[in-house]
Motif scaffolding. Structure first.
Motif, mmCIF file in Angstrom:
data_model
loop_
_atom_site.group_PDB
_atom_site.id
_atom_site.type_symbol
_atom_site.label_atom_id
_atom_site.label_comp_id
_atom_site.label_asym_id
_atom_site.label_seq_id
_atom_site.Cartn_x
_atom_site.Cartn_y
_atom_site.Cartn_z
ATOM 1 N N TYR A 24 0.831 -1.202 0.000
ATOM 2 C CA TYR A 24 0.000 0.000 0.000
ATOM 3 C C TYR A 24 0.866 1.253 0.000
ATOM 4 O O TYR A 24 2.101 1.179 0.019
ATOM 5 N N SER A 25 0.196 2.389 -0.003
ATOM 6 C CA SER A 25 0.884 3.680 -0.043
ATOM 7 C C SER A 25 1.899 3.778 1.089
ATOM 8 O O SER A 25 1.612 3.426 2.240
ATOM 9 N N HIS A 26 3.074 4.280 0.751
ATOM 10 C CA HIS A 26 4.154 4.337 1.731
ATOM 11 C C HIS A 26 3.788 5.216 2.922
ATOM 12 O O HIS A 26 4.083 4.869 4.074
ATOM 13 N N SER A 27 3.136 6.345 2.680
ATOM 14 C CA SER A 27 2.785 7.250 3.775
ATOM 15 C C SER A 27 1.783 6.603 4.732
ATOM 16 O O SER A 27 1.891 6.743 5.954
ATOM 17 N N ASN A 28 0.805 5.879 4.194
ATOM 18 C CA ASN A 28 -0.165 5.204 5.054
ATOM 19 C C ASN A 28 0.496 4.105 5.878
ATOM 20 O O ASN A 28 0.190 3.918 7.060
ATOM 21 N N VAL A 29 1.389 3.378 5.241
ATOM 22 C CA VAL A 29 2.095 2.309 5.948
ATOM 23 C C VAL A 29 2.944 2.888 7.075
ATOM 24 O O VAL A 29 2.932 2.383 8.206
ATOM 25 N N GLN A 30 3.674 3.952 6.789
ATOM 26 C CA GLN A 30 4.531 4.556 7.802
ATOM 27 C C GLN A 30 3.715 5.120 8.965
ATOM 28 O O GLN A 30 4.097 4.983 10.130
ATOM 29 N N ARG A 31 2.590 5.740 8.640
ATOM 30 C CA ARG A 31 1.747 6.306 9.688
ATOM 31 C C ARG A 31 1.208 5.205 10.602
ATOM 32 O O ARG A 31 1.250 5.325 11.835
ATOM 33 N N SER A 32 0.738 4.143 10.027
ATOM 34 C CA SER A 32 0.211 3.032 10.827
ATOM 35 C C SER A 32 1.314 2.357 11.633
ATOM 36 O O SER A 32 1.105 1.960 12.786
ATOM 37 N N TRP A 33 2.479 2.236 11.027
ATOM 38 C CA TRP A 33 3.605 1.611 11.730
ATOM 39 C C TRP A 33 4.040 2.460 12.927
ATOM 40 O O TRP A 33 4.314 1.933 14.010
ATOM 41 N N LEU A 34 4.081 3.777 12.750
ATOM 42 C CA LEU A 34 4.456 4.665 13.851
ATOM 43 C C LEU A 34 3.421 4.620 14.974
ATOM 44 O O LEU A 34 3.775 4.632 16.161
ATOM 45 N N LEU A 35 2.140 4.573 14.612
ATOM 46 C CA LEU A 35 1.097 4.462 15.633
ATOM 47 C C LEU A 35 1.233 3.154 16.408
ATOM 48 O O LEU A 35 1.124 3.129 17.640
ATOM 49 N N ALA A 36 1.478 2.074 15.680
ATOM 50 C CA ALA A 36 1.648 0.778 16.344
ATOM 51 C C ALA A 36 2.866 0.793 17.260
ATOM 52 O O ALA A 36 2.821 0.270 18.385
ATOM 53 N N ALA A 37 3.966 1.407 16.799
ATOM 54 C CA ALA A 37 5.180 1.477 17.619
ATOM 55 C C ALA A 37 4.950 2.322 18.866
ATOM 56 O O ALA A 37 5.412 1.975 19.965
ATOM 57 N N ALA A 38 4.229 3.444 18.721
ATOM 58 C CA ALA A 38 3.969 4.315 19.868
ATOM 59 C C ALA A 38 3.100 3.606 20.902
ATOM 60 O O ALA A 38 3.386 3.639 22.109
ATOM 61 N N LEU A 39 2.044 2.951 20.455
ATOM 62 C CA LEU A 39 1.157 2.251 21.386
ATOM 63 C C LEU A 39 1.855 1.051 22.010
ATOM 64 O O LEU A 39 1.634 0.731 23.188
#
Length: 433
Positions: A24-39
């Motif tokens: 999928y789109s790189h920006s969406n993937v990065q955003r979701s990955w950062l949210l998962a890492a933060a949580l």
């Protein structure tokens, strides 16, 4: 022609695969990955807070200790699962998140994306041993030989290192057989939580083509569930009470028990007579018996005037005789419960709310009582003079403890507690003196 009919050789496939989410789109993937890492990092910090009493307790020097990798202490420290059964659920939920989320990230994204999650387990949760086993699990699930058509089967197989870690290091030490078995309950539940989260993520992902966001959404749900159960069944007030107050009852403190100083005093006298310098410079007497009496007299004077051991005797003072240092440490521990410090990242209104709730805690009178009693303990000079025995008495109220007794007596939230009865008696004795 032969050269034209020959097939172009295929490039060899990499050993570590790329997951479907990265399509999928790189920006969406990065955003979701950062949210998962933060949580996930918040989960690790919450684990540390519940297990150790502090949000971050990583210590480089402790990594080499043999018992440091053990997980069994998490079941007995603070709010023990044997006294607070709901802790089994709370620890299981948090451990389930830490056990499965890095594996899901490695499977749905790539092996490289799991790096931040393992660092969080290593440094924030203070579980270096578990992080090592997680590394093996993430590598296995990202490897092509274990890239099965059924992703949930791959997850189940690749969580074997976590099961091995829990089996080797998860049981409590020095407990009976039943308690030993019960101490493994949080990790069994953690495996069930991990497999449930993985199953839901993969089932939903099967129909959404593994769009970014599934991992952090279910991480948030599980984290909030763990936090809600902990706050409702145990609470941070009770957690801090167990860490800072319950284990520091003054009656159980070694420094406030009886200790003989006879051997240390005799040894000091022998050294003084043998070297012929201490007795001439510091004391008048030169014979053993008068010198010993003179030394004991100076010890009594210093303890009475400054609550300190004489400098010439300090090298002989054992650790369990340093009651003044222990008293200071105990008062600091009680203060951590009664007036918790504000972390730099916490908003002031949140900290004010914590202080307000803490002051109304039903455990506060006990903390005040312990703090007052610690200030009441004074060395019994008569016992030292007669028997060379360091003992303590707390029969008469000391000036340092009077404000605390007054709080227990006058504050409405505390004056109906059992500890307020002691406060009234102490205040009455002070007035009658």
């Amino acid at each position: 022609m032969a050269s034209e009919t020959e097939k172009t050789p295929k490039a060899p496939k990499s050993f570590l695969t790329i997951g479907p989410t990265l399509h999928y789109s790189h920006s969406n993937v990065q955003r979701s990955w950062l949210l998962a890492a933060a949580l996930f990092s918040i989960t690790c910090l919450l684990w540390s807070r519940i297990v150790t009493g502090s949000f971050w307790t990583f210590d480089f020097q402790a990594q080499a200790a043999p018992d440091f990798w053990r997980l069994g202490e998490a079941t007995t420290a603070g709010t023990s699962i044997f006294e607070y059964p709901w802790q089994i659920i709370v620890l299981g939920l948090l451990m389930g998140i830490m056990a499965v989320v890095p594996v899901l990230i490695a499977q749905l994204m790539s092996f490289g994306h799991r790096f931040v999650f393992l660092l969080a387990v290593f440094f924030l949760a203070n579980l270096p041993g578990f992080a090592t086993f997680l590394l093996v699990s993430c590598f296995a699930v990202a490897a092509r030989p274990l890239r099965f058509r059924s992703r949930i089967i791959a997850i189940a197989l690749c969580m074997a290192p976590q099961l091995l870690y829990w089996g080797l290091f998860g049981a409590a030490k020095e407990v009976d057989t039943f308690s030993w078995g019960l101490s493994l309950a949080p990790w069994i539940f953690a495996w069930l939580v991990g497999m449930t989260v993985a199953g839901i993520v993969l089932a939903v992902g099967h129909y959404t083509r593994y769009k970014p966001g599934l991992t952090w959404i279910f991480t948030t749900t599980t984290l909030l569930l763990a936090l809600g159960i902990f706050e409702g069944a145990v609470g941070f007030d009770e957690l801090d009470y167990q860490f800072y107050v319950a284990r520091n009852n003054p009656e159980d403190v070694t420094e406030f028990r009886e200790h003989t100083i006879r051997e240390a005093l005799d040894e000091t006298v022998n050294v003084a007579i043998k070297q012929k310098d201490l007795s001439m410079k510091k004391f008048v007497a030169t014979e053993r018996i008068p010198l010993r009496a003179e030394m004991k007299g100076e010890i009594l004077i210093d303890l009475n005037n400054s609550d300190e051991w004489p400098a010439w005797f300090d090298s002989k003072v054992r650790e369990e005789w340093r009651y003044k240092d222990r008293r200071k440490w105990l008062i600091e521990q009680y203060g951590c419960f009664m007036h918790p410090e504000k972390p730099w990242w916490m908003p002031k209104f949140v900290h004010d709310r914590i202080l307000q709730r803490r002051s109304a805690s039903e455990r506060m009178p006990i903390a005040l009582y312990y703090k007052a009693m610690v200030n009441e303990y004074s060395p019994d000079l008569r016992q030292i003079r007669q028997d060379d025995l360091l003992g303590f008495y707390c029969d008469y109220p000391q000036d340092e403890a009077l404000p605390i007794w007054d709080d227990l007596y006058s504050i409405e939230a505390y004056n109906k507690s059992p500890e307020s009865i002691e406060a009234r008696w102490r205040l009455a004795r002070h007035i009658a003196r």
